[in-house]
Scaffold this active site. Structure first.
Site, PDB file in Angstrom:
ATOM      1  N   SER A  30     -37.772  43.722  80.408  1.00 10.19           N
ATOM      2  CA  SER A  30     -37.889  44.501  79.169  1.00 10.19           C
ATOM      3  C   SER A  30     -39.331  44.716  78.728  1.00 10.19           C
ATOM      4  O   SER A  30     -40.071  43.749  78.555  1.00 10.19           O
ATOM      5  CB  SER A  30     -37.171  43.799  78.013  1.00 10.19           C
ATOM      6  OG  SER A  30     -35.819  43.673  78.285  1.00 10.19           O
ATOM      7  N   HIS A  61     -35.701  50.602  79.912  1.00 14.11           N
ATOM      8  CA  HIS A  61     -35.610  50.501  81.369  1.00 14.11           C
ATOM      9  C   HIS A  61     -35.342  51.905  81.908  1.00 14.11           C
ATOM     10  O   HIS A  61     -34.388  52.539  81.486  1.00 14.11           O
ATOM     11  CB  HIS A  61     -34.421  49.619  81.776  1.00 14.11           C
ATOM     12  CG  HIS A  61     -34.546  48.201  81.350  1.00 14.11           C
ATOM     13  ND1 HIS A  61     -35.050  47.219  82.160  1.00 14.11           N
ATOM     14  CD2 HIS A  61     -34.246  47.587  80.193  1.00 14.11           C
ATOM     15  CE1 HIS A  61     -35.043  46.070  81.523  1.00 14.11           C
ATOM     16  NE2 HIS A  61     -34.557  46.256  80.321  1.00 14.11           N
ATOM     17  N   HIS A  83     -28.354  44.864  84.718  1.00 13.94           N
ATOM     18  CA  HIS A  83     -27.963  43.615  84.051  1.00 13.94           C
ATOM     19  C   HIS A  83     -26.458  43.355  84.172  1.00 13.94           C
ATOM     20  O   HIS A  83     -25.657  44.286  84.226  1.00 13.94           O
ATOM     21  CB  HIS A  83     -28.331  43.668  82.564  1.00 13.94           C
ATOM     22  CG  HIS A  83     -29.795  43.721  82.312  1.00 13.94           C
ATOM     23  ND1 HIS A  83     -30.486  44.918  82.283  1.00 13.94           N
ATOM     24  CD2 HIS A  83     -30.716  42.750  82.094  1.00 13.94           C
ATOM     25  CE1 HIS A  83     -31.768  44.663  82.051  1.00 13.94           C
ATOM     26  NE2 HIS A  83     -31.939  43.367  81.937  1.00 13.94           N
ATOM     27  N   TYR A  85     -24.642  42.201  81.782  1.00 15.79           N
ATOM     28  CA  TYR A  85     -23.960  42.633  80.549  1.00 15.79           C
ATOM     29  C   TYR A  85     -23.670  44.129  80.522  1.00 15.79           C
ATOM     30  O   TYR A  85     -22.927  44.614  79.672  1.00 15.79           O
ATOM     31  CB  TYR A  85     -24.740  42.212  79.292  1.00 15.79           C
ATOM     32  CG  TYR A  85     -26.145  42.765  79.192  1.00 15.79           C
ATOM     33  CD1 TYR A  85     -26.381  44.100  78.887  1.00 15.79           C
ATOM     34  CD2 TYR A  85     -27.247  41.935  79.398  1.00 15.79           C
ATOM     35  CE1 TYR A  85     -27.658  44.606  78.806  1.00 15.79           C
ATOM     36  CE2 TYR A  85     -28.530  42.432  79.311  1.00 15.79           C
ATOM     37  CZ  TYR A  85     -28.728  43.774  79.014  1.00 15.79           C
ATOM     38  OH  TYR A  85     -29.998  44.267  78.938  1.00 15.79           O
ATOM     39  N   GLU A  86     -24.269  44.877  81.458  1.00 17.00           N
ATOM     40  CA  GLU A  86     -23.944  46.310  81.536  1.00 17.00           C
ATOM     41  C   GLU A  86     -22.597  46.522  82.225  1.00 17.00           C
ATOM     42  O   GLU A  86     -22.105  47.645  82.300  1.00 17.00           O
ATOM     43  CB  GLU A  86     -25.032  47.055  82.321  1.00 17.00           C
ATOM     44  CG  GLU A  86     -26.372  47.112  81.605  1.00 17.00           C
ATOM     45  CD  GLU A  86     -27.463  47.667  82.505  1.00 17.00           C
ATOM     46  OE1 GLU A  86     -27.661  48.892  82.487  1.00 17.00           O
ATOM     47  OE2 GLU A  86     -28.098  46.881  83.231  1.00 17.00           O
ATOM     48  N   ALA A 113     -37.944  39.077  79.644  1.00 16.53           N
ATOM     49  CA  ALA A 113     -38.159  38.699  78.252  1.00 16.53           C
ATOM     50  C   ALA A 113     -37.162  37.582  77.975  1.00 16.53           C
ATOM     51  O   ALA A 113     -36.031  37.626  78.446  1.00 16.53           O
ATOM     52  CB  ALA A 113     -37.892  39.885  77.345  1.00 16.53           C
ATOM     53  N   MET A 211     -31.018  36.882  79.769  1.00 18.23           N
ATOM     54  CA  MET A 211     -29.804  37.508  80.301  1.00 18.23           C
ATOM     55  C   MET A 211     -30.007  38.115  81.687  1.00 18.23           C
ATOM     56  O   MET A 211     -29.278  39.032  82.071  1.00 18.23           O
ATOM     57  CB  MET A 211     -29.335  38.615  79.330  1.00 18.23           C
ATOM     58  CG  MET A 211     -29.156  38.150  77.901  1.00 18.23           C
ATOM     59  SD  MET A 211     -28.801  39.546  76.820  1.00 18.23           S
ATOM     60  CE  MET A 211     -28.993  38.789  75.200  1.00 18.23           C
ATOM     61  N   SER A 212     -30.994  37.627  82.418  1.00 19.91           N
ATOM     62  CA  SER A 212     -31.260  38.242  83.728  1.00 19.91           C
ATOM     63  C   SER A 212     -31.804  37.197  84.712  1.00 19.91           C
ATOM     64  O   SER A 212     -31.610  36.008  84.537  1.00 19.91           O
ATOM     65  CB  SER A 212     -32.274  39.379  83.557  1.00 19.91           C
ATOM     66  OG  SER A 212     -33.542  38.866  83.206  1.00 19.91           O
ATOM     67  N   ASN A 235     -39.369  35.910  71.490  1.00 26.23           N
ATOM     68  CA  ASN A 235     -38.830  35.506  70.179  1.00 26.23           C
ATOM     69  C   ASN A 235     -38.429  34.040  70.255  1.00 26.23           C
ATOM     70  O   ASN A 235     -38.225  33.513  71.354  1.00 26.23           O
ATOM     71  CB  ASN A 235     -37.585  36.341  69.838  1.00 26.23           C
ATOM     72  CG  ASN A 235     -36.519  36.235  70.918  1.00 26.23           C
ATOM     73  OD1 ASN A 235     -36.626  36.865  71.971  1.00 26.23           O
ATOM     74  ND2 ASN A 235     -35.518  35.418  70.688  1.00 26.23           N
ATOM     75  N   HIS A 247     -33.404  43.370  69.403  1.00 29.13           N
ATOM     76  CA  HIS A 247     -34.034  43.945  70.592  1.00 29.13           C
ATOM     77  C   HIS A 247     -35.392  44.526  70.213  1.00 29.13           C
ATOM     78  O   HIS A 247     -36.323  44.510  71.007  1.00 29.13           O
ATOM     79  CB  HIS A 247     -33.128  45.027  71.203  1.00 29.13           C
ATOM     80  CG  HIS A 247     -33.606  45.541  72.528  1.00 29.13           C
ATOM     81  ND1 HIS A 247     -33.786  44.727  73.627  1.00 29.13           N
ATOM     82  CD2 HIS A 247     -33.969  46.789  72.929  1.00 29.13           C
ATOM     83  CE1 HIS A 247     -34.234  45.453  74.640  1.00 29.13           C
ATOM     84  NE2 HIS A 247     -34.360  46.700  74.246  1.00 29.13           N
TER      85      HIS A 247
HETATM   86  N1  HPA Z   1     -31.728  35.293  74.165  1.00 26.61           N
HETATM   87  C1  HPA Z   1     -31.321  35.905  75.301  1.00 26.61           C
HETATM   88  N2  HPA Z   1     -32.019  36.827  75.909  1.00 26.61           N
HETATM   89  C2  HPA Z   1     -33.199  37.190  75.379  1.00 26.61           C
HETATM   90  C3  HPA Z   1     -33.687  36.601  74.201  1.00 26.61           C
HETATM   91  C4  HPA Z   1     -32.910  35.596  73.556  1.00 26.61           C
HETATM   92  O1  HPA Z   1     -33.283  35.027  72.515  1.00 26.61           O
HETATM   93  N3  HPA Z   1     -34.893  37.177  73.960  1.00 26.61           N
HETATM   94  C5  HPA Z   1     -35.110  38.069  74.945  1.00 26.61           C
HETATM   95  N4  HPA Z   1     -34.094  38.084  75.811  1.00 26.61           N
END
Ligand code: HPA
Length: 272
Positions: A30, A61, A83, A85-86, A113, A211-212, A235, A247
């Site tokens: 990301s 992306h 991903h 989740y897609e 990320a 998530m990747s 974050n 996001h």
């Molecule tokens: N959780 C999951 N995936 C993420 C996060 C998070 O806090 N930040 C960026 N990708």
């Protein structure tokens, strides 16, 4: 059509556009996709040009293989990863790794990320992945075993190559780039984690969540490709800070550390 045929068709299509033999693969997470724009002698092959290739859908992306050179080395970047989740099965979202293996890739650099679970971490920190916890509920190697890509039961005890990590750590110190080191834990997403899940992640030994990365790393391991992973802590994970996760925050932090992240990836391409 079998997965093996889809991969073979994609490789054959790519071979109609380039005879490059990239030794380094790069999968950009990301907000980092534009690193591919810094390669020299660039050739872009959009996913949409490749027959039977799955489509990327996440904002931030774009979706292309970008071939080029960096520090005299032949590189292929995946700009816009797929991903879980897609809705892509893990065997499908990792097709690019197997395609890279067939093109000649020996080392794969994965970036992402991630949310900071370790309480010492701050948004903007960069973390060298030392190991992972696969909490996604799946594994990309489930299903028919494709013999041509390696063993059914691959060893993953040094998945994030300790030899390469040492090189990167030394180079980062020399370049004055501070680098955390920690364990990445994959959740399926797309919802962010609950505070209770983050407490669990911390107890289990995770330093960052995302998530990747895990599916691609596992497929690379099976193919005998060396792996390096870098997380940008965009974050603090759920419950660590009082603010809501978004996001937008992820993209804003990725943008803020963009230049340092670029320098680090460039350094990695130079050193490995
Ligand atoms: N959780 C999951 N995936 C993420 C996060 C998070 O806090 N930040 C960026 N990708």
């Amino acid at each position: 059509m079998t997965l093996s045929t889809r991969i073979q068709n994609a490789v054959e299509f790519i071979r109609t556009r380039t005879d490059a033999v990239p030794t380094i693969g790069l999968i950009l997470g990301s907000g980092l996709g534009d690193f591919a724009d810094t390669l020299e002698n660039r050739l872009v092959i959009p996913f949409t040009d490749i027959p039977d290739f799955p489509a990327a859908t996440v904002p931030g992306h774009t979706g292309a293989f970008v071939f080029g050179t960096s520090h005299g080395k032949s590189v292929v970047c995946l700009q816009g990863r797929l991903h879980y989740y897609e809705g892509h099965p893990m065997s499908v979202l990792t097709m690019p790794v197997r395609i890279m293996a067939k093109l000649g890739v020996e080392t794969l650099v994965l970036t992402n990320a991630a949310g900071g679970v370790n309480k010492d971490y701050r948004p903007g920190d960069l973390m060298l992945i030392t190991d992972h916890i696969n909490y996604s509920g799946s594994n990309p190697l489930i299903g028919e075993h494709l013999e041509e890509f390696g063993p059914r039961f691959p060893d993953v005890s040094d998945l994030y190559s300790s030899r390469l990590r040492l090189k990167v750590k030394l180079a980062a110190v020399e370049a004055g780039i501070s680098l955390r080191q920690g364990v990445y834990m994959m959740f399926s997403g797309p919802s962010y984690e609950t505070p209770a899940e983050i407490r669990m992640a911390r107890i289990l030994g995770a330093d960052a969540v995302g998530m990747s990365t895990v599916p691609e790393a596992l497929v690379a391991a099976q193919c005998g490709i060396q792996v390096l992973g870098i997380s940008c802590i965009t974050n603090l994970a759920a419950g660590v800070s009082p603010t809501k996760l978004s996001h937008q925050e992820v993209m804003e932090t990725a943008a803020r550390v963009h230049d340092t992240f670029h320098s680090l990836v460039d350094l990695i391409l130079k050193e490995i």
